[in-house]
Design a protein around this motif. Structure first.
Motif, PDB file in Angstrom:
ATOM      1  N   ASP A 151       0.852  -1.198   0.000  1.00 39.22           N
ATOM      2  CA  ASP A 151       0.000   0.000   0.000  1.00 39.22           C
ATOM      3  C   ASP A 151       0.881   1.240   0.000  1.00 39.22           C
ATOM      4  O   ASP A 151       1.517   1.555   1.006  1.00 39.22           O
ATOM      5  N   HIS A 154       0.582   3.815   2.775  1.00 38.71           N
ATOM      6  CA  HIS A 154       1.162   3.475   4.078  1.00 38.71           C
ATOM      7  C   HIS A 154       2.676   3.633   4.089  1.00 38.71           C
ATOM      8  O   HIS A 154       3.247   4.172   5.041  1.00 38.71           O
ATOM      9  N   ARG A 227      -1.344  -0.847  -4.952  1.00 37.91           N
ATOM     10  CA  ARG A 227      -2.721  -0.587  -4.531  1.00 37.91           C
ATOM     11  C   ARG A 227      -3.207  -1.618  -3.520  1.00 37.91           C
ATOM     12  O   ARG A 227      -4.408  -1.684  -3.229  1.00 37.91           O
ATOM     13  N   GLN A 228      -2.295  -2.401  -2.977  1.00 36.61           N
ATOM     14  CA  GLN A 228      -2.681  -3.482  -2.077  1.00 36.61           C
ATOM     15  C   GLN A 228      -3.236  -2.942  -0.767  1.00 36.61           C
ATOM     16  O   GLN A 228      -2.615  -2.106  -0.104  1.00 36.61           O
ATOM     17  N   GLU A 229      -4.375  -3.446  -0.364  1.00 34.06           N
ATOM     18  CA  GLU A 229      -4.946  -3.152   0.944  1.00 34.06           C
ATOM     19  C   GLU A 229      -4.984  -4.441   1.747  1.00 34.06           C
ATOM     20  O   GLU A 229      -5.011  -5.537   1.204  1.00 34.06           O
ATOM     21  N   GLN A 232       0.093  -7.256   3.283  1.00 32.48           N
ATOM     22  CA  GLN A 232       1.067  -6.882   2.269  1.00 32.48           C
ATOM     23  C   GLN A 232       1.826  -8.136   1.823  1.00 32.48           C
ATOM     24  O   GLN A 232       1.948  -9.104   2.574  1.00 32.48           O
TER      25      GLN A 232
END
Length: 312
Positions: A151, A154, A227-229, A232
């Motif tokens: 993300d 983050h 774009r990972q939510e 991870q």
């Protein structure tokens, strides 16, 4: 440098998140170095002498033998050139520059000046990487699968430079995976296909799908996504003729045929500074651009796809 030698004076140039989180504690734990100064327009570190620009540091502190360049890649070439020309050893954060060619220029300058240049790849110093390289050295590798998904909000909050030309976008973390890949494989691979996803309001990609092959026909597939939510992912899975290897958590954990192995190491950035000290002692440089070449090839061969705009 021997155990009784005084530590080399080193300066950090660019006091951002990576310098504070990784470089400062790594230097503090490495007996070969002592943090003597910083270069930062934002004020530097409490209790450490700070200079507003590199030339001021170089002019004022002839005793500083080495500089660690932690600024974004685009301005790094000018800073490295000035430091090398002044006879200082130079460590380059990854990626080592804004282009492959400029890194070659720096390597030649370091050789001419008789100083050490270290183009670092911190992920190669994760605890599982060296054991993985040794285990794969005499095996027939069939395929490699890389999933590097995180993300960006983050891990890189407010870092506008990564979306600008030269900032690499998702390849800023993705090049870490490529540094491990090129560090563990017994032979080279080359890119055959790339699909790069650019947000319509940004100049660098937010995702990339890459395909590689080797002279023997080994296949490597890599998926990078910013774009990972949720959870991870920093995973490299390798299938050989008779078994399987997996590196997880960016190389910190090693699995062989599903069983986790005990691996140990000094840590990524402590490992870098230990290596930097060894290079200076030996009068050598370490400038491996192979991960960077793969990124350059991705931009050269990549199919460009426009995706939804990215906003912080």
């Amino acid at each position: 440098m021997t155990a009784t030698s005084p530590p080399l004076q080193v300066a950090i140039v660019g006091v951002g998140k990576i310098a504070r989180d990784q470089h400062v504690p790594a230097i503090a734990g490495e007996p070969a170095f002592e943090l003597a100064a910083t270069v930062s327009r934002s004020g530097g570190l409490d209790g450490v002498e700070n200079h507003a620009d590199l030339m001021s540091l170089l002019d004022a502190r002839s005793d500083i033998a080495a500089v660690s360049l932690c600024m974004p890649p685009v301005p790094r070439f000018e800073a490295a050139t000035r430091a090398l020309a002044a006879g200082r050893h130079v460590m380059l954060e990854k990626p080592p520059g804004a282009s492959v060619a400029e890194v070659g220029t720096l390597e030649r300058l370091a050789r001419a000046k008789g100083v050490s240049l270290f183009a670092t790849w911190h992920s190669r110093y994760a605890a599982g990487v060296a054991p993985a390289r040794a285990w794969l050295s005499d095996r027939s590798i069939r395929s490699v699968r890389i999933a590097w998904k995180e993300d960006v909000r983050h891990w890189h909050p407010g870092q506008a430079w990564i979306w600008e030309p030269g900032g690499l976008g998702v390849f800023d973390p993705g090049i870490n995976a490529l540094s491990i890949l090129t560090g563990i494989l017994p032979g080279p691979v080359h890119l055959t296909k790339a699909v790069l996803s650019f947000p319509e309001n940004r100049d660098t990609p937010i995702a990339a799908d890459l395909s590689f092959t080797s002279a023997s026909g080994m296949v490597v597939e890599a998926e990078f996504d910013w774009r990972q939510e949720g959870p991870q992912s920093w995973t490299i899975d390798v299938e050989t003729a008779d078994s399987a290897l997996s590196l997880r958590e960016g190389g910190a954990r090693l699995f062989l045929d599903g069983e986790e192995q005990k691996v140990e190491g000094p840590g990524e950035y402590p490992g870098l500074y230990r290596r930097f000290a060894e290079l200076i002692e030996a009068g050598q440089s370490d400038v491996d651009t192979s991960p960077f070449v793969h990124v350059a090839d991705a931009f050269m061969l990549g199919e460009r796809r426009i995706v939804a705009p990215f906003h912080e």
